[in-house]
Structure formats: structure tokens, C-alpha cells
Design an enzyme around this catalytic site. Structure first.
Site, PDB file in Angstrom:
ATOM      1  N   ASP A 266      -9.852  10.939  10.065  1.00  0.00           N
ATOM      2  CA  ASP A 266      -9.524  10.153   8.644  1.00  0.00           C
ATOM      3  C   ASP A 266     -10.466   9.014   8.378  1.00  0.00           C
ATOM      4  OD1 ASP A 266      -9.225  10.416   6.321  1.00  0.00           O
ATOM      5  OD2 ASP A 266      -6.741   9.679   6.267  1.00  0.00           O
TER       6      ASP A 266
ATOM      7  N   GLY B 254       1.295  -1.177   0.079  1.00  0.00           N
ATOM      8  CA  GLY B 254      -0.042   0.050   0.307  1.00  0.00           C
ATOM      9  C   GLY B 254       0.770   1.277  -0.235  1.00  0.00           C
TER      10      GLY B 254
ATOM     11  N   VAL C 239       3.452   1.107   2.909  1.00  0.00           N
ATOM     12  CA  VAL C 239       3.178  -0.335   3.878  1.00  0.00           C
ATOM     13  C   VAL C 239       3.779  -1.538   2.784  1.00  0.00           C
ATOM     14  CG1 VAL C 239       1.608  -1.270   4.874  1.00  0.00           C
ATOM     15  CG2 VAL C 239       0.955   0.469   4.375  1.00  0.00           C
TER      16      VAL C 239
ATOM     17  N   SER D 275      -0.152   9.799   0.960  1.00  0.00           N
ATOM     18  CA  SER D 275       0.496  10.701   0.316  1.00  0.00           C
ATOM     19  C   SER D 275       1.471  10.600   1.761  1.00  0.00           C
ATOM     20  CB  SER D 275      -0.713  11.762   0.852  1.00  0.00           C
ATOM     21  OG  SER D 275      -1.098  12.101   2.170  1.00  0.00           O
TER      22      SER D 275
END
Length: 523
Positions: free
Chosen positions: A363, A247, A254, A250
Site C-alpha cells: 500500500d 489523520g 492518528v 478507513s
């Protein structure tokens, strides 16, 4: 006659049975990663023969009993990731055989006992993410310890670790002596954490061979490491090879990685070129110190140096909720989607209502909901979260979440509150039901947002707008299923009311989702 007892990684929630402390021949006890609550009884001093004791990853609270100091044969003690408070017991100085001590991720206060310097066998210590203060001792195990062992304690100071603030000196004589000492220090005496990590790994391998029975296999445990270096992360990710990338966003990337002892983890490496990255790292570390719940992504340790800012996370083998919604080879039925959203709601309920000060995630979105091998959902990524002040129910921020999930008051006025998380959760619930992103072009072309698009569809057949993959082809859609979907849409709409005060709380969400699941979906 029992010598080894493994009860780790279950769902035990009761207190310890008192009979456990009468097992005087017990050498190894692992009760880690459960939900055991309450205080550790002082009777623990009865485990006279104990050599290794793992209690990490539970909900223990209260002070650490001083009778731990009676366990003179103890070599490994891991009490990390609990809610212990109060001071580190002075009696730990009596643990003459101790080799590794992990007290990280608790709420311990006071100073680090200087008497721990005298433990001649102590090779590793981790007191990170507590509320400790005062000077870090400089002798014994502390002489070779690195920053990772002390992160997340704002009150600690010392001279021998380069990144730690030097302790203020009020005595003029001491001040003069200190300046003289500082001038002499050109190269800090800090042993490479990578070499120490290898030493620890070698020691563990030796212990495997010295086991009391060849038939007992020692299984490597996921636990909070006190030593993880940039070089170890580099090796574990094959020098950040693209084939290990799972992954990217911004703030960083990962990677799937394998540590030296064979444990598979996810390593979140933050982008050092991004000027906000240090703030995100510090924020996430601060939240890490305060939270622990089965539906939050477990953080094993961190790495902070001139080269890297990284989190080592428990690996979630089933990836993100976003992947399960939008990848062609992934399908979630109605029960699975309700269960995943219930897991996520319980994590947010814990953040909002089960801490001394509420924590707002800021988020929430499908890419931040990760699924383990049992499809249990875990909420992750606290890079822009806010810990609200005790006397305030909201805060202001200039850091925005993700477009489409942000509550109206968050985007326009920068107001952050728990009701903003509820709004984001409601949008996410709509997305999970419809498989439509809030930024979907078809919806935007009609000058609508996801909530208005859903509301308009309410007047027609709701089954026309929900994801076709909710029901396998062979499964007949029943009136019960339809009522279930309508109930969930109503819940999502109650979460996304424009005025924050009109929204329901996440506690209400958990109650209603539980009822929906039990009424319509459980057999």
C-alpha cells in the site's frame, strides 16, 4: 573519571571500540538509535560500575553475551529493537540490582528463564516481538506483568495472563492439578498497567533528583515502553480530542499525544468496529517484529485490550508527503522531492532484500510516507503487508491496496510480489513530479491512467506537465534540471511496466536515484 556518556540518536555505524569496556567507573551509557552492527563483545563484563545501559535501536546481532551477568550494579538494561538471536542468558539471574529489562523487537528464541523470578528488585520486563516459546514464569515480576510484555511471541503460553493461551499438559497428574487450579481462579491477579506506569514514571523522576551532578540534565528518551495502557492513551490524547487528530482513514485515526514523561508521540488507534482491524493489527505487529531501518516509521510500543488496538509511533513533525504535495502552504523543490523518494526507496529495498523473507508493503502511496523534523522520509502503515514464504516469490490475497497505485496483476488476480511494490513506487514518483493523483478526474476523463498521460507528454515538453512548484520563481530552469526530470520520468516508467517481469527492482531504483541526485542536484 567519566561517569556518564551519551552518544544516542546519531549515525554511528562502526563496531564498539574495545577501549570502551575499560571504563570501570562508567555509570551511565547510552548508545541507542544508531546503526552499530556486529556482536556485543564479551568484554562488556568490564563495565563493573554500570547502572544504566541503553543499546536499543541499533543493528546488533548474534547472541547476548553471558558476561552481562557480571554487571551486578546494573539497574536498567535496554537491548530492544536489534537483531539479537539465541536464548536469553541464564546469567541474567545474577543481575541482583536489575529493575527494568527490555529485550523486545529482537529474534530471541528458547524459553524465558524461570530464574528471573528471583530478581527481587525487577519491576518491569518486556520480551515482546521475539521468537520465544514455552511457559511464562508466574512468580516475581511476571506475576504483575501484562499482555503487552509478551506480544508477538507465538510460542509462549501461561495461565496467569488472561489473553495468553494456557500451556498444554501431557502428564495426567499435572492435568488434574491444573483443572483444580483453574476452577479456583475467578479474578486474575493482574495489577493495572496504568498504576505500574505511574510507578515507573515516579521512579524515573526520583532518579533525576539523585543524579551525580546537578549540572547534568536527564533528557527523557524515546524508547520501547513495556507498559502503556488504554487509560494512558486516553489521557495522552485528551480523551481522543478532535484537536489532537492529525489523520484519519478507513482503518482508524492518528492522534498527536504527549506521554506522562513529556515525550510527544503519534498514536494510531484502529477502528474496532471494522472486522478486518484485528487482522491488520496482527499483520503490522508481525512485520514490526522483523524490521528496523532508519527510513521506516519507528514503533515505540502497542496497546491491545478489549477497548483498543493502538500503535504508539515516533511523532513525525512534518506530516505526510501527501500534505507537502497538496497543501497550499507546503512546497517541495526538486532536490527535496528526489531526496524524499530516495529515502522511501531505501526503506523498500530493506523490506525486499535485507530480511530473511521478503516483505511486500502492498500500500505504497504519499499518505504513507511521513517526514520527520529533518525532512527525512519514513515509510509507515504495514496493515496489509505480506511476508513472503522462503520458497515463494509471490503470494495471493483478497485484500487490495489503494486504487490508482495497485499493480495490474495485484488488482486482477490478487498476486502480491515485490514487483507490485515497485509499480506503486513508480506511480508515486510520477505523482511527486507532476502533483497529479492517479485518480485525477482530468486524466480519467481522457480515458488515460497516470502512466499513459505521462507517456503522451513525453513527446512534447516535459516541463509543461511537471508541478510548477518544483522550481522557485527566482530559480532559472537549466538544461541540467530538465535532464534530471526526464531521467526521473524514465525511472518511473521502468517501474510501472505492465508485465511484472519487465519492471526493474527496487535495488536498481536506489542506484539510479542516487546517480540522478549526485549528477544533477548536488553542488
Amino acid at each position: 573519571m567519566l561517569q556518564q556518556l551519551y552518544l544516542g540518536s546519531n549515525r554511528f555505524s562502526s563496531k564498539f571500540p574495545s577501549s570502551l569496556w575499560k571504563m570501570r567507573g562508567l555509570l551511565f551509557l547510552n548508545m541507542s538509535q544508531n546503526s552499530i552492527e556486529g556482536e556485543v563483545p564479551s568484554d562488556i563484563g568490564g563495565l563493573k560500575a554500570i547502572v544504566e545501559l541503553y543499546l536499543y535501536g541499533n543493528h546488533f546481532s548474534g547472541m547476548i553475551p553471558s558476561r552481562f551477568g557480571q554487571l551486578s550494579n546494573l539497574q536498567i538494561l535496554d537491548l530492544s529493537n536489534n537483531s539479537f538471536s539465541g536464548a536469553i542468558p541464564l546469567s541474567f539471574a545474577n543481575l541482583i540490582s536489575l529493575e527494568f529489562l527490555n529485550l523486545s523487537l529482537n529474534a530471541l528464541s528458547g524459553t524465558i528463564p524461570k530464574s528471573l523470578e528471583k530478581l527481587s528488585y525487577l519491576k518491569g520486563i518486556n520480551v515482546s516481538f521475539n521468537n520465544l516459546e514455552g511457559e511464562i514464569p508466574g512468580g516475581g515480576v511476571f506475576a504483575n506483568s501484562t499482555l503487552q510484555s509478551f506480544l508477538g511471541n507465538n510460542g509462549l503460553c501461561g495461565m496467569h495472563i488472561l489473553e495468553i493461551l494456557v500451556c498444554p499438559i501431557t502428564n495426567p497428574a499435572q492435568q488434574s492439578k491444573s483443572k483444580e487450579l483453574v476452577l479456583k481462579i475467578v479474578i486474575p491477579t493482574v495489577t493495572s498497567s496504568f498504576l505500574i506506569f505511574l510507578l515507573v514514571s515516579t521512579w524515573i523522576m526520583k532518579r533525576k533528583k539523585k543524579g551525580t551532578s546537578k549540572d547534568v540534565e536527564y533528557v527523557p528518551e524515546i524508547k520501547t515502553y513495556q507498559l502503556i495502557s488504554y487509560h494512558e492513551i486516553q489521557r495522552a490524547t485528551s480523551n481522543f480530542d478532535g484537536s489532537n487528530l492529525i489523520g484519519a482513514g478507513s482503518s482508524g485515526s492518528v492522534y498527536k499525544a504527549t506521554l506522562s514523561i513529556g515525550t510527544v508521540v503519534a498514536i494510531k488507534v484502529l477502528d474496532l468496529e471494522n472486522e478486518q482491524v484485528c487482522k491488520r493489527f496482527d499483520t503490522e505487529c508481525k512485520v514490526m517484529r522483523n524490521v528496523r531501518h532508519r527510513n521506516l516509521v519507528p514503533v515505540i510500543t502497542t496497546c491491545s485490550s478489549d477497548y483498543i488496538r493502538a500503535f504508539v509511533l515516533e511523532y513525525m513533525s512534518n506530516g505526510s508527503l501527501e500534505n507537502w504535495l497538496y497543501r497550499e502552504d507546503c512546497h517541495l523543490n526538486l532536490l527535496q522531492r528526489v531526496t524524499v523518494m530516495l529515502d522511501a526507496a531505501m526503506a523498500i529495498e530493506y523490506l525486499h532484500h535485507c530480511n530473511e523473507t521478503p516483505i511486500v508493503h502492498c500500500d505504497l502511496k504519499p499518505s504513507n510516507i511521513l517526514l520527520d523534523e529533518d525532512m527525512v522520509a519514513h515509510v509507515g502503515d504495514f496493515g496489509i503487508s505480506k511476508i513472503l514464504a522462503v520458497s515463494k516469490s509471490m503470494a495471493h490475497t483478497k485484500t487490495l491496496g489503494t486504487l490508482g497505485y495497485i499493480a495490474p496483476e495485484y488488482g486482477s488476480d490478487g498476486i502480491v510480489s515485490t514487483s507490485g511494490d515497485v509499480y506503486s513506487y513508480g506511480i508515486m514518483l510520477m505523482e511527486v513530479l507532476t502533483k497529479r493523483r492517479p485518480t485525477d478526474e482530468e486524466i480519467r476523463n481522457e480515458n488515460l491512467d497516470l502512466r499513459k498521460w505521462i507517456t503522451q507528454s513525453f513527446s512534447g515538453s516535459m516541463l509543461e506537465v511537471v508541478d510548477a512548484n518544483l522550481f522557485p520563481e527566482e530559480e532559472q530552469i537549466t538544461s541540467k534540471s530538465e535532464i534530471c526530470i526526464v531521467s526521473m520520468v524514465e525511472l518511473a516508467l521502468d517501474c510501472t511496466m505492465e508485465i511484472p517481469e519487465s519492471r526493474i527492482t527496487i535495488k536498481d531504483v536506489v542506484k539510479r536515484l542516487n546517480k540522478i541526485k549526485n549528477t544533477f542536484l548536488e553542488m
